[in-house]
Scaffold this motif. Structure first.
Motif, PDB file in Angstrom:
ATOM      1  N   SER A  14      32.276  51.200  63.161  1.00 39.58           N
ATOM      2  CA  SER A  14      30.927  51.712  62.972  1.00 39.58           C
ATOM      3  C   SER A  14      29.868  50.716  63.426  1.00 39.58           C
ATOM      4  CB  SER A  14      30.702  52.095  61.508  1.00 39.58           C
ATOM      5  OG  SER A  14      30.794  50.950  60.691  1.00 39.58           O
ATOM      6  N   THR A  15      30.226  49.431  63.579  1.00 39.44           N
ATOM      7  CA  THR A  15      29.246  48.433  64.002  1.00 39.44           C
ATOM      8  C   THR A  15      29.528  47.886  65.394  1.00 39.44           C
ATOM      9  OG1 THR A  15      30.481  46.638  62.963  1.00 39.44           O
ATOM     10  CG2 THR A  15      28.758  47.696  61.636  1.00 39.44           C
ATOM     11  N   THR A  26      23.638  47.915  59.098  1.00 35.58           N
ATOM     12  CA  THR A  26      24.856  48.597  58.659  1.00 35.58           C
ATOM     13  C   THR A  26      25.649  47.724  57.694  1.00 35.58           C
ATOM     14  OG1 THR A  26      24.977  49.852  60.722  1.00 35.58           O
ATOM     15  CG2 THR A  26      27.023  49.657  59.449  1.00 35.58           C
TER      16      THR A  26
END
Length: 80
Positions: A14-15, A26
């Motif tokens: 996700s990062t 995040t």
């Protein structure tokens, strides 16, 4: 153009390849979510996994352990 990206292997998918500012946002949100869970072990695992240097992480850890101790002793509970 500009903004920089991160490609840290410790980061989740996700990062990965996000602009640095978004990656920080995040990771910080993930850290706050772990504090809200009121589980010191989960917070410690998050810190270890992402090597995130959260300012105040040591006092937060002490506070989380105190919450668990009080809850386990039926002294008080905290709802976040």
């Amino acid at each position: 153009a500009g903004g920089g990206t991160t490609n840290n292997n410790n980061n989740s998918n996700s990062t990965k390849d996000q602009p640095i500012y978004q990656c920080i946002k995040t990771l910080d949100r993930m850290g706050m979510d772990h504090v809200q869970m009121q589980q010191p072990g989960a917070f410690a695992q998050y810190i270890k996994k992402y090597s995130n240097t959260i300012c105040g992480r040591h006092p937060m850890s002490v506070w989380l352990h105190a919450i668990v101790s009080n809850r386990d002793s039926n002294l008080e509970t905290l709802t976040v």
